[in-house]
Design an enzyme around this catalytic site. Structure first.
Site, PDB file in Angstrom:
ATOM      1  N   ASP A   1      59.673 -98.891  -5.293  1.00 48.31           N
ATOM      2  CA  ASP A   1      58.347 -98.193  -5.422  1.00 48.31           C
ATOM      3  C   ASP A   1      57.244 -99.166  -5.284  1.00 48.31           C
ATOM      4  OD1 ASP A   1      56.068 -96.480  -5.973  1.00 48.31           O
ATOM      5  OD2 ASP A   1      56.697 -96.139  -8.041  1.00 48.31           O
TER       6      ASP A   1
ATOM      7  N   GLY B   1      54.382-100.201  -1.994  1.00 45.79           N
ATOM      8  CA  GLY B   1      54.218-100.885  -0.451  1.00 45.79           C
ATOM      9  C   GLY B   1      55.249-100.519   0.158  1.00 45.79           C
TER      10      GLY B   1
ATOM     11  N   ASP C   1      53.173 -89.955 -10.386  1.00 44.69           N
ATOM     12  CA  ASP C   1      52.855 -90.924 -11.454  1.00 44.69           C
ATOM     13  C   ASP C   1      51.859 -90.537 -12.492  1.00 44.69           C
ATOM     14  OD1 ASP C   1      53.898 -93.543  -9.867  1.00 44.69           O
ATOM     15  OD2 ASP C   1      53.179 -92.640  -8.094  1.00 44.69           O
TER      16      ASP C   1
HETATM   17  C1  DX5 Z   1      52.066 -97.556  -8.093  1.00 47.62           C
HETATM   18  C2  DX5 Z   1      53.075 -96.078  -8.268  1.00 47.62           C
HETATM   19  C3  DX5 Z   1      53.289 -95.666  -6.839  1.00 47.62           C
HETATM   20  C4  DX5 Z   1      52.239 -95.502  -5.787  1.00 47.62           C
HETATM   21  C5  DX5 Z   1      52.857 -96.023  -4.603  1.00 47.62           C
HETATM   22  O1  DX5 Z   1      51.825 -97.738  -9.429  1.00 47.62           O
HETATM   23  O2  DX5 Z   1      54.090 -96.184  -8.947  1.00 47.62           O
HETATM   24  O3  DX5 Z   1      54.104 -94.729  -6.868  1.00 47.62           O
HETATM   25  O4  DX5 Z   1      52.219 -94.301  -5.723  1.00 47.62           O
HETATM   26  O5  DX5 Z   1      51.806 -96.135  -3.600  1.00 47.62           O
HETATM   27  P1  DX5 Z   1      52.260 -96.847  -2.176  1.00 47.62           P
HETATM   28  O6  DX5 Z   1      53.368 -96.362  -1.428  1.00 47.62           O
HETATM   29  O7  DX5 Z   1      51.008 -96.428  -1.493  1.00 47.62           O
HETATM   30  O8  DX5 Z   1      52.526 -98.347  -2.416  1.00 47.62           O
HETATM   31 ZN    ZN Z   2      55.323 -94.442  -9.011  1.00 44.96          ZN
END
Ligand code: DX5
Ligand code: ZN
Length: 241
Positions: free
Chosen positions: A174, A176, A34
């Site tokens: 992507d 949660g 990211d």
């Molecule tokens: C959020 C990012 C995600 C994040 C997801 O802005 O795009 O890629 O890392 O994290 P989790 O899987 O913990 O929701």
């Molecule tokens: Zn992401």
């Protein structure tokens, strides 16, 4: 059934990114990175120099998610740096066709991301320009946010459009994504999955990826059996090569 698992190193120890990336090398397909610029999203993460280093030190190909205000300028630089896939946001890009083609022209797969409030319809005609459609299931910016289940309707609609148009593209979710939520994502038609905290929050990140993959595979198999839906991809010919 080919699925693409991409752990997000946003949830890893940011001072040891290569080590974190290589902990899932045997289990995952790509490493999701990211890139956030504190303008498009209210968070600041890593940029081009770190990605250039990761291209050299990570065993898996990189799936770059550009949470930046000026993807028209930056996307091609990440593709040229050796990223396998570069995803830009529909809300930020000014010339999507030009920028998606520039990514492909530089040898990477082109991804288009839609925030929770962004409808799919205006972008349907552009899907032929992309290798991956990312339906965000949280507002981008931070890891470990609550999964927005009502966005599964958008995932289902995207799957229908992709299948109707016969397009060979990945449908990624992507935000949660964890052992509880991945099943409904896969049943709705997603075949590419980003998971940050569900992977790096686990004691054994590789085992966490394997468990997520198993759950998604079962749900995709069930959905295909129930609806007789063809998937556009047999095997992994649209994969990372
Ligand atoms: C959020 C990012 C995600 C994040 C997801 O802005 O795009 O890629 O890392 O994290 P989790 O899987 O913990 O929701
Ligand atoms: Zn992401």
């Amino acid at each position: 059934m080919a699925l693409r698992m991409a752990p997000s190193i946003l949830a890893a120890d940011m001072s040891r990114l290569a080590e974190a990336a290589n902990r899932v090398a045997g289990a995952a397909d790509m490493i999701h990175v990211d890139v956030m610029d504190s303008h498009f999203v209210p968070n600041l993460t890593v940029g081009l120099p770190v990605v250039e280093s990761l291209v050299r030190s990570a065993e898996l190909p990189l799936d770059i998610h550009l949470g930046v205000a000026d993807p028209d300028h930056w996307a091609i630089r990440y593709a040229e740096a050796g990223a396998a896939s570069v995803t830009i946001h529909a809300e930020a890009v000014k010339a999507p066709v030009r920028t998606l083609r520039a990514i492909r022209g530089a040898g990477a797969q082109a991804g288009l991301a839609l925030n929770p409030a962004t409808p799919l319809e205006p972008y349907e005609a552009l899907l032929r320009e992309v290798d991956m459609l990312l339906v965000m299931t949280v507002e981008p910016g931070f890891g470990n946010q609550e999964f927005l289940g009502y966005l599964l309707a958008k995932v289902s609609r995207a799957r229908r459009v992709i299948d109707e148009q016969g397009l060979p593209l990945w449908l990624q979710v992507d935000g949660g994504v964890n052992l509880r939520t991945i099943e409904s994502c896969a049943a709705a038609g997603a075949d590419a999955f980003v998971a940050g905290s569900a992977v790096y929050g686990a004691e054994d990140p590789g085992a966490a990826v394997a468990a997520l993959r198993r759950t998604a595979e079962e749900a995709r198999g069930l959905a295909a059996a129930n609806f007789g839906q063809p998937t556009n991809r047999e095997g992994d010919h649209n994969g990372t090569g």
